[in-house]
Design an enzyme around this catalytic site. Structure first.
Site, short mmCIF file in Angstrom:
data_model
loop_
_atom_site.label_atom_id
_atom_site.label_comp_id
_atom_site.label_asym_id
_atom_site.label_seq_id
_atom_site.Cartn_x
_atom_site.Cartn_y
_atom_site.Cartn_z
CB SER A 1 4.10 1.55 0.83
OG SER A 1 2.84 2.16 0.71
CE1 TYR B 1 3.58 -1.24 -3.76
CE2 TYR B 1 1.89 0.06 -2.66
CZ TYR B 1 3.21 -0.12 -3.05
OH TYR B 1 4.13 0.82 -2.70
CE LYS C 1 6.94 -1.51 -1.87
NZ LYS C 1 8.37 -1.37 -2.15
CG LEU D 1 -4.05 14.70 -6.37
CD1 LEU D 1 -5.33 14.64 -7.21
CD2 LEU D 1 -4.40 15.07 -4.91
N1 UFG Z 1 -7.17 11.26 -6.28
C1 UFG Z 1 -8.15 11.92 -7.00
N2 UFG Z 1 -8.09 11.82 -8.36
C2 UFG Z 1 -7.14 11.11 -9.03
C3 UFG Z 1 -6.14 10.45 -8.27
C4 UFG Z 1 -6.19 10.55 -6.89
O1 UFG Z 1 -9.04 12.56 -6.46
O2 UFG Z 1 -7.17 11.06 -10.26
C5 UFG Z 1 -7.21 11.35 -4.81
C6 UFG Z 1 -7.32 10.01 -4.11
O3 UFG Z 1 -8.67 9.62 -3.98
C7 UFG Z 1 -6.63 10.31 -2.77
C8 UFG Z 1 -5.58 11.34 -3.14
O4 UFG Z 1 -5.98 11.89 -4.37
O5 UFG Z 1 -7.54 10.91 -1.87
C9 UFG Z 1 -4.18 10.74 -3.30
O6 UFG Z 1 -4.24 9.69 -4.22
P1 UFG Z 1 -2.92 9.04 -4.85
O7 UFG Z 1 -3.36 8.05 -5.88
O8 UFG Z 1 -1.98 10.11 -5.30
O9 UFG Z 1 -2.22 8.32 -3.60
P2 UFG Z 1 -2.80 7.19 -2.63
O10 UFG Z 1 -2.90 7.82 -1.27
O11 UFG Z 1 -4.00 6.54 -3.14
O12 UFG Z 1 -1.65 6.11 -2.68
C10 UFG Z 1 -0.32 6.42 -2.29
C11 UFG Z 1 0.66 5.65 -3.13
C12 UFG Z 1 0.53 4.18 -2.89
C13 UFG Z 1 0.66 3.90 -1.42
C14 UFG Z 1 -0.29 4.74 -0.60
C15 UFG Z 1 0.06 4.56 0.86
O13 UFG Z 1 0.43 5.92 -4.51
O14 UFG Z 1 1.56 3.51 -3.59
O15 UFG Z 1 -0.16 6.11 -0.93
O16 UFG Z 1 -0.85 5.13 1.69
F1 UFG Z 1 0.40 2.61 -1.19
#
Ligand code: UFG
Length: 333
Positions: free
Chosen positions: A124, A148, A152, A199
Site C-alpha cells: 500500500s 497498518y 505493511k 469513499l
Molecule cells: N473520505 C470522505 N468521507 C468518507 C470517507 C473518505 O470524505 O466517509 C475522503 C477521505 O478524507 C479521503 C478520500 O475520501 O480524502 C479517500 O478516502 P478513503 O478512506 O477511501 O481512502 P484513503 O486514501 O484514506 O486510504 C486508502 C486505503 C488505505 C491505504 C491508503 C493509501 O483505504 O488502505 O489509501 O494511501 F492505506
C-alpha cells in the site's frame, strides 16, 4: 501455470482471480472468509473460466497453511490476505502485526516448504506516510504513520530479506494507491461484510439508501476545491498490473512499484461523477478532517509503467460507472 492468491475472496483478491482466469492460469485461492461471504467461492467458480481450487485457511495458522500451499504447489503466490483499515489498526495494533507480519512470515515458510520462489505482494501507498513531495516515487522515504502502514512496511522488509537469502527468488511488491471500481463483466465490487470506510463503497451505500448521508471529511485542505485528493486506480487496471508482474517474478530481484494513475482526484470531483452517473443527489455534509488524512497524495507511475507496460486504461468515470453497476444501482443513460 499455477498461481495461488491469498485473500482471493476479498475485493482486490477476487478481481485478481478474475484476471487470472481471463488469462488462462490455474488458480488456487486461500482465504479465511473473514470479510467475504462464503458464496463468493461458488460465484467466482461460475464466473471464472479456469480451474480453481479453494483452501479455507488462515495465514496465521501455519499448521494448516503449509500443507495447503504444498498441496497446490504454486509457481507464483500473490499475497493479498491481510487487514487493511487504518482506523482499526489503531484499535487493534497487535492483530495487524499478527496477520500482516506473522502471516507473511508463515506464508514464506510455507512457500519454502512447497519449493515456491516467486511472490507478488499486495502492499500500500501507506508505507510512504505523509508525502514529502508529489508525485510519490518509489524512492520516497518509507515512513508510515499508523500501525497498518508499519505492518505493511515490515512485511515488505521481511520479503526483501527472504528474497536476498537464496538464489532465484523473485518478489514484486505492488504499492496500491486507492483501488476502486469493479470488474466490467463479473462485477466484483467493494462490498465488504465488515463496515465500509472507504469513499467509493460509502457513496454506493448512500445511493442504495443503506446510509443516511456522506460526510465530506474536511473541505479546508489546500486543494483547488478544499477536499482531499487521492489517486483512484481502477481495480481492473490494478489486476492487470498483477498479471504483468507475474513475469517479473521470474527474475531474481526485489521490485517495488507504485500502482496508480498518476493523477489526483478530489472528494468533490468523485461525488460529482457519482451524481452525474446515478442522476441522483448525494446527501453530503461537511465534517471535520479525519485524523491522519493528508490533503493530497498521488503516485508517480513512471517506473511501474516502464516495468509492466501501460496498465492504466480506465478513468475515474469508468470506476464510478462500474461501482454503480456492481452495487446494483441505477445508472443514468
Ligand atoms: N473520505 C470522505 N468521507 C468518507 C470517507 C473518505 O470524505 O466517509 C475522503 C477521505 O478524507 C479521503 C478520500 O475520501 O480524502 C479517500 O478516502 P478513503 O478512506 O477511501 O481512502 P484513503 O486514501 O484514506 O486510504 C486508502 C486505503 C488505505 C491505504 C491508503 C493509501 O483505504 O488502505 O489509501 O494511501 F492505506
Amino acid at each position: 501455470m499455477k498461481v495461488l492468491v491469498t485473500g482471493g475472496c476479498g475485493y482486490v483478491g477476487s478481481n485478481i482471480v478474475a484476471a487470472l482466469g481471463d488469462n488462462g492460469y490455474t488458480i488456487g485461492i486461500l482465504d479465511n472468509l473473514a470479510t467475504a461471504p462464503v458464496e463468493i467461492v461458488e460465484d467466482l467458480r461460475a464466473k471464472v473460466d479456469a480451474k480453481l481450487t479453494f483452501f479455507e485457511t488462515d495465514v496465521t495458522h501455519i499448521e494448516a497453511l503449509k500443507p495447503a500451499v504444498k498441496a497446490f504447489s504454486p509457481h507464483v503466490v500473490i499475497h493479498c490476505a491481510g487487514l487493511k483499515s487504518i482506523a482499526d489498526s489503531w484499535q487493534n495494533p497487535l492483530a495487524y502485526f499478527d496477520v500482516n507480519v506473522s502471516g507473511t512470515i508463515n506464508l514464506l515458510k510455507a512457500m519454502d516448504y512447497a519449493g515456491c520462489t516467486r511472490l507478488i505482494f499486495s502492499s500500500s501507498a501507506t508505507v510512504y506516510g505523509d508525502p514529502e513531495f508529489l508525485p510519490i516515487t518509489e524512492d520516497h522515504p518509507l515512513a508510515p504513520i499508523n500501525p497498518y502502514g508499519r505492518s505493511k512496511l515490515m512485511a515488505e522488509m521481511i520479503m526483501h530479506d527472504w528474497q536476498r537469502k537464496a538464489e532465484g527468488r523473485g518478489v514484486a511488491v505492488l504499492r496500491y494507491f486507492n483501488p476502486v471500481g469493479a470488474h466490467h463483466d463479473h462485477l466484483l465490487g467493494d462490498n465488504p461484510k465488515t463496515p465500509a470506510n472507504n469513499l467509493f463503497p460509502i457513496i454506493c451505500q448512500v445511493l442504495a439508501g443503506q446510509r443516511e448521508g456522506l460526510s465530506i471529511l474536511g473541505d479546508d485542505y489546500p486543494t483547488p476545491d478544499g477536499t482531499g485528493e487521492r489517486d483512484y486506480i481502477h481495480i481492473t487496471d490494478l489486476s492487470e498490473a498483477h498479471i504483468r508482474a507475474i513475469a517479473k517474478t521470474a527474475e531474481p530481484a526485489f521490485l517495488a512499484l507504485n500502482i496508480g494513475t498518476g493523477k489526483p482526484t478530489s472528494v468533490r470531483q468523485v461525488i460529482a461523477e457519482f451524481e452525474r452517473h446515478s442522476n441522483a443527489q448525494i446527501n453530503a455534509r461537511i465534517e471535520p478532517r479525519r485524523p491522519g488524512d493528508v490533503a493530497t497524495t498521488f503516485a508517480s507511475n513512471q517506473l511501474s509503467v516502464e516495468k509492466l507496460g501501460d496498465y492504466v486504461h480506465n478513468t475515474t468515470e469508468d470506476a464510478v460507472a462500474s461501482s454503480l453497476r456492481a452495487a446494483g444501482l441505477k445508472q443514468h443513460s
